[in-house]
Design an enzyme around this catalytic site. Structure first.
Site, PDB file in Angstrom:
ATOM      1  N   ASP A 106      -7.725  -2.573   6.776  1.00 15.69           N
ATOM      2  CA  ASP A 106      -7.056  -1.285   6.577  1.00 15.69           C
ATOM      3  C   ASP A 106      -7.888  -0.159   7.177  1.00 15.69           C
ATOM      4  OD1 ASP A 106      -5.189   0.517   5.634  1.00 15.69           O
ATOM      5  OD2 ASP A 106      -5.388  -0.046   3.520  1.00 15.69           O
ATOM      6  N   ASP A 115       3.769   1.793   4.952  1.00 15.68           N
ATOM      7  CA  ASP A 115       3.630   1.854   3.496  1.00 15.68           C
ATOM      8  C   ASP A 115       4.978   2.093   2.833  1.00 15.68           C
ATOM      9  OD1 ASP A 115       1.010   1.279   3.216  1.00 15.68           O
ATOM     10  OD2 ASP A 115       0.322   3.346   3.022  1.00 15.68           O
TER      11      ASP A 115
HETATM   12  C1  DGJ Z   1      -2.928   1.585   2.587  1.00 12.01           C
HETATM   13  C2  DGJ Z   1      -2.173   0.339   2.896  1.00 12.01           C
HETATM   14  O1  DGJ Z   1      -1.168   0.592   3.823  1.00 12.01           O
HETATM   15  C3  DGJ Z   1      -1.634  -0.237   1.605  1.00 12.01           C
HETATM   16  O2  DGJ Z   1      -0.857  -1.364   1.887  1.00 12.01           O
HETATM   17  C4  DGJ Z   1      -2.778  -0.568   0.708  1.00 12.01           C
HETATM   18  O3  DGJ Z   1      -3.536  -1.601   1.270  1.00 12.01           O
HETATM   19  C5  DGJ Z   1      -3.624   0.662   0.462  1.00 12.01           C
HETATM   20  N1  DGJ Z   1      -4.002   1.297   1.696  1.00 12.01           N
HETATM   21  C6  DGJ Z   1      -4.848   0.319  -0.327  1.00 12.01           C
HETATM   22  O4  DGJ Z   1      -5.708   1.367  -0.441  1.00 12.01           O
END
Ligand code: DGJ
Length: 728
Positions: A477, A547
C-alpha cells in the site's frame, strides 16, 4: 523482421499486423521527420506528408527556418530553436542556455527488445518483436540521444523510449525528457483521457480536440487517482467497433504529462512522459538518462481494438511469471471487516467461515505491526504486535494454512509515522525541506526511498516479517501523495531528480522483494487505485482498483480501468453493506456479479453474513473458478455502459478459442420500460452455435451478434445476471 531501413527513400518503416509507422531522414540537415502512423500500408515513399514542399521553404533557405521547424512533424522535438510546440527534450547548459535540436547520426535494428535499466517495461524475445535504435545528436551540446522503437509481430503496439547521453566535457541539465511524441494532422479527433479522484478513479472523459493544449497529468509523485498516464485520440465518429484510434500509455508510476496540442496550422502533437514540472536531471560528462517507456497503440477497429491490444500486450509482455496467466486465488481481506480492531481469534473466526465456503486465502490488512490500533502511528516499525497476534505471524499463518487456506499480508513500506521507532531514530529518513515542518497526510510522512540506506533499512524489516511465516501474498500500500520533496543526500543542483529517483527506489524495492520471494503474489495498492499504472503492473499482476467498494460506483471505475488494463489486473471484492463508501445498499448477489470479472474476493466480516448470503458464496466461487479464466484471459467487450445510459451495464468476455463467452449484466436503475433491452453481442464466431445458460436457446454466433440477446425487463434496482454461452 518488421522493421526496415529503405536507403532509396531514406526512410525507416515499422510494421505491425495492422499498422505502419514511417520515419523520414530529411535530407538537410538530417532532421528526423515523422511521416506516417496509422493503418498498415505497403508504401514507404510518403515524404509528401512532411509538407516540405511546396507549402514551406526548405530549411537551407535561411529566409524562413522558423516556419520549417514550427510545423515539421518530427520524432523527438528539442527546444528553443523554432519548434514552439511541447518539447520532448529540454536542456539547460551551465551558462543557462536553453536550446537543443537533434539530427540523425546512425541507426541499428535489433531482434527482440533491450530491457530498460532500473525501469519497468514491456518484454519481448526475438520471435515477438524487433527494435529500431535511432542515434541522434545535438552537435553543439555534444548530447547523444538514442531513440528506441519496438514493433511487436502480433500486436499493433509500438513501444518507445529515449536514452540521453552526455558525450561532452561539461555537465548539462535535462529539464524535460519525455518518452514519445506523435505529430500528425488533426482528423476531427476526440481526446479520451481518464480522470478521477480518491474512490472515483479512471472516469472516462471524451471531448472534442480544441486548439491549444489539453490533457491530463500528475505532479503528486504517484501516477495518482486524478489522472492516468494515458490518452487516446479517436476519430469523432469512432465507437467501440469502428473508427481509428491512437493511444499512448506510459509505463511509469510517478509524475507524468499526457498532452495533446492543436497548433495554429491545425497540426496535432501528442506527447507523453515524465512531467517536466519539478524535474531536472544533471548529466555529468559520460552520464546518461533513460526515459520510461511509452506504449503506442493504433486501432483501425475502434476502442475495442485498442483495448484488446493493451490487454494482450500487458497480459503477455508486461505481467511477469509465475502469475502471468495463472488463476488468482479468491481471498477475504479483513480491512472493511475489522479495520484495526482484530486479534488472532477474530481473524481465525473469519478464516474458518471462509474456509468452510471455499475461499482460498485470508489477507491480513493494516494494523498487525508496532502498536498500530489507529492510523496515527507505527508505520516504519514492521515487527508484529504480539498483543494482538500472540505467537506472531507464524502462529496465525500456520492456523490459517491448517484450514487449507493461504495467508497474505498488508504492508506500507514507503511511509513512516512521526510516532514510530523508525522516525525517532532517523528523522532525516523522511522527505523534508530543511527549515520547514513536513506536511503530514493521514498522520504520515514519506520516506526518502531514493536513498539506498533507507531502502535497506525498510527492506530488512520487511524481509524478516515475510520470512517469519508462510506468507504467499503481499498487498503493498501507499497512502499519500508526495510533498516536501527534498533529500538530505542530494546536492542542490540535483534536487530536481528526486521525484524520479523516488520512483526508481520503489521499483528497486519491489524487484528485490520478488527476487527474494519468487512465488509471491504481489498486489499493489495506493489508497485504492492511486497508482494503477503499467509500471506497477510490471511488478504486481493485480492492483487494488479502488477504495470504493460500492458495487454501483465500481461499475464505472472498472469500466474506465478496463479500457486499458486487463480484467486480471483489477482487485475486486464483495464488500460490506451498506457500503462503507457511500452507504448504498446492494444485494449480495449483485456485489458478486460486479466483482466476478476481476481478481475476486470478499472484504467484509463473513461471520456477520446471513445464512442465505453465506450459501451464495460457494456458487460465486464456482463461477470464479469456471469463468474467471475467460474474463481474465479472453477478449473483453463493452456492450453497455451504466456511466453512459444511467440504467444498465453489460460487459462480456470471449475465450480466445471462441468456445465460451460470459456476459456480466447489471441492471442498476429500474425505470418503466415498454420494451426489454436488446444487447447485440460481439466477438463470437459467426458460424459456431452457442447455447445460452439462461434460456437454453441455441443460436449461431451471427444470430447472437447481429440479432442480439434480449434481456428480459427487470424490476428493482441493482439486480443482474451472469449468462454463459457455450459452443455446442
Ligand atoms: C488503503 C487501502 O486502499 C485499503 O484497502 C486499506 O488497505 C487501507 N489503506 C489500510 O490502511
Amino acid at each position: 523482421m518488421s522493421i526496415s531501413f529503405h536507403q532509396e527513400e531514406r526512410a525507416f518503416r515499422l510494421d505491425t499486423p495492422g499498422s505502419t509507422y514511417l520515419i523520414a531522414l530529411a535530407d538537410q540537415p538530417g532532421f528526423l521527420g515523422h511521416m506516417y502512423y496509422g493503418r498498415r500500408i505497403p508504401d514507404t515513399a510518403m515524404r509528401h506528408l512532411l509538407r516540405l514542399d511546396p507549402a514551406g521553404p526548405p530549411f537551407q533557405d535561411n529566409g524562413d527556418q522558423l516556419n520549417f521547424l514550427g510545423d515539421l512533424p518530427t520524432e523527438y522535438p528539442g527546444c528553443g530553436l523554432g519548434d514552439y510546440r511541447e518539447s520532448c527534450l529540454r536542456v539547460e547548459t551551465e551558462e543557462g542556455f536553453r536550446a537543443c535540436n537533434l539530427t540523425y547520426r546512425s541507426h541499428a535494428i535489433h531482434a527482440g527488445k533491450p530491457a530498460l535499466p532500473g525501469l519497468p517495461a514491456t518484454r519481448g524475445g526475438q520471435e515477438d518483436c524487433s527494435t529500431l535504435e535511432l542515434i541522434c545528436a545535438d552537435e553543439a551540446l555534444e548530447l547523444e540521444v538514442h531513440l528506441y522503437y519496438t514493433a511487436y509481430e502480433e500486436l499493433d503496439a509500438i513501444c518507445r523510449s529515449a536514452r540521453i547521453v552526455n558525450r561532452g566535457s561539461r555537465p548539462v541539465k535535462l529539464t524535460a525528457a519525455l518518452s514519445a511524441c506523435l505529430d500528425m494532422d488533426n482528423r476531427d479527433f476526440d481526446l479520451i483521457t481518464l480522470h478521477g479522484s480518491w474512490a472515483y478513479e479512471r472516469m472516462i472523459q471524451r471531448r472534442r480536440l480544441g486548439w491549444g493544449t489539453q490533457g491530463v497529468c500528475s505532479q503528486r509523485g504517484i501516477s495518482s487517482h486524478s489522472g492516468q498516464p494515458f490518452l487516446a485520440l479517436a476519430e469523432h465518429d469512432a465507437n467501440q467497433e469502428h473508427g481509428q484510434v491512437y493511444a499512448m500509455n506510459l509505463v511509469y508510476s510517478g509524475n507524468f504529462l499526457a498532452q495533446a496540442e492543436m497548433t495554429q496550422q491545425e497540426y496535432l502533437r501528442a506527447v507523453i512522459g515524465i512531467h517536466p514540472e519539478g524535474f531536472g536531471w544533471k548529466l555529468d560528462p559520460g552520464g546518461s538518462f533513460q526515459t520510461p517507456e511509452a506504449v503506442l497503440v493504433y486501432s483501425g477497429h475502434g476502442l475495442e481494438g485498442m483495448t484488446h491490444t493493451f490487454h494482450d500486450l500487458y497480459r503477455n509482455h508486461l505481467i511477469r511469471e509465475p502469475w502471468r496467466n495463472r488463476p488468482r486465488p479468491s481471498l477475504v481481506n479483513n480491512w472493511e471487516a475489522t479495520y484495526f480492531d482484530f486479534d488472532t481469534e477474530k481473524l481465525l473466526d473469519i478464516a474458518r467461515t471462509a474456509a468452510g465456503r471455499g475461499i482460498e486465502m485470508l489477507v491480513l490488512d493494516d494494523g498487525w505491526f508496532g502498536c498500530r490500533d489507529t492510523d496515527d502511528n507505527s508505520l516504519g516499525d514492521w515487527f508484529v504486535n504480539e498483543k494482538k497476534l500472540p505467537g506472531g505471524l507464524k502462529y496465525l499463518a500456520d492456523q490459517i494454512n491448517a484450514l487449507g487456506m493461504k495467508f497474505g499480508l498488508w504492508v506500507e513500506p514507503e511511509m513512516v509515522s512521526p510516532n514510530s521507532d523508525l522516525y525517532r531514530a532517523h528523522p532525516d529518513y523522511a522527505l523534508q525541506i530543511p527549515g520547514r515542518k513536513p506536511m503530514e497526510a493521514r498522520h504520515q510522512l514519506v520516506l526518502d526511498i531514493s536513498r539506498p540506506e533507507v531502502r535497506d533499512c525498510v527492506y530488512a524489516q520487511l524481509k524478516a516479517a515475510l520470512s517469519s511465516a508462510n506468507i504467499e501474498y503481499v498487498k503493498w500500500d501507499m497512502n499519500r501523495s508526495l510533498t516536501d520533496v527534498a533529500s538530505f543526500c542530494l546536492e542542490a543542483d540535483r534536487q530536481g531528480e528526486l521525484f524520479h529517483r523516488y520512483v526508481l527506489g520503489v521499483y528497486e524495492l519491489q524487484e528485490r522483494l520478488l527476487a527474494d520471494f519468487p512465488g509471491l503474489l504481489l498486489e499493489n495498492c495506493c489508497s485504492g487505485g492511486g497508482r494503477f499504472d503499467p509500471g506497477m503492473l510490471y511488478y504486481s499482476p493485480q492492483i487494488w482498483t479502488s477504495d470504493n467498494t460500492d458495487a454501483v460506483d465500481r461499475l464505472r471505475i472498472q469500466e474506465g480501468t478496463a479500457l486499458i488494463y486487463p480484467l486480471s489486473s483489477m482487485g475486486a471484492h464483495v464488500a460490506a453493506c451498506p457500503s462503507h463508501t457511500n452507504g448504498r445498499v446492494t444485494p449480495f448477489a449483485t456485489r458478486g456479479l460486479v466483482s466476478l470479472p476481476g481478481c475476486f474476493g470478499y472484504e467484509l466480516d463473513l461471520t456477520k453474513l446471513t445464512e442465505e448470503e453465506l450459501d451464495m458464496i460457494p456458487g460465486q466461487l464456482e463461477n470464479y473458478r469456471k469463468y474467471g479464466p475467460v474474463f481474465h484471459g479472453g477478449d473483453y467487450y463493452r456492450l453497455a455502459s451504466y456511466g453512459e445510459n444511467g440504467e444498465y451495464d453489460a460487459l462480456m468476455s470471449v475465450s480466445k478459442d471462441k468456445r465460451t463467452a460470459v456476459l456480466d449484466y447489471v441492471h442498476v436503475m429500474s425505470r418503466q420500460r415498454r420494451r426489454s433491452v436488446l444487447l447485440p453481442l460481439r466477438g463470437l464466431d459467426e458460424e459456431t452455435l452457442y447455447r445460452s445458460s439462461e434460456t437454453g436457446e441455441v443460436r449461431s454466433g451471427a444470430g447472437w451478434m447481429y440479432g442480439g440477446m434480449v434481456m428480459p425487463c427487470m424490476t428493482g434496482d441493482s439486480t443482474g445476471k451472469l449468462i454463459v454461452l457455450e459452443a455446442v
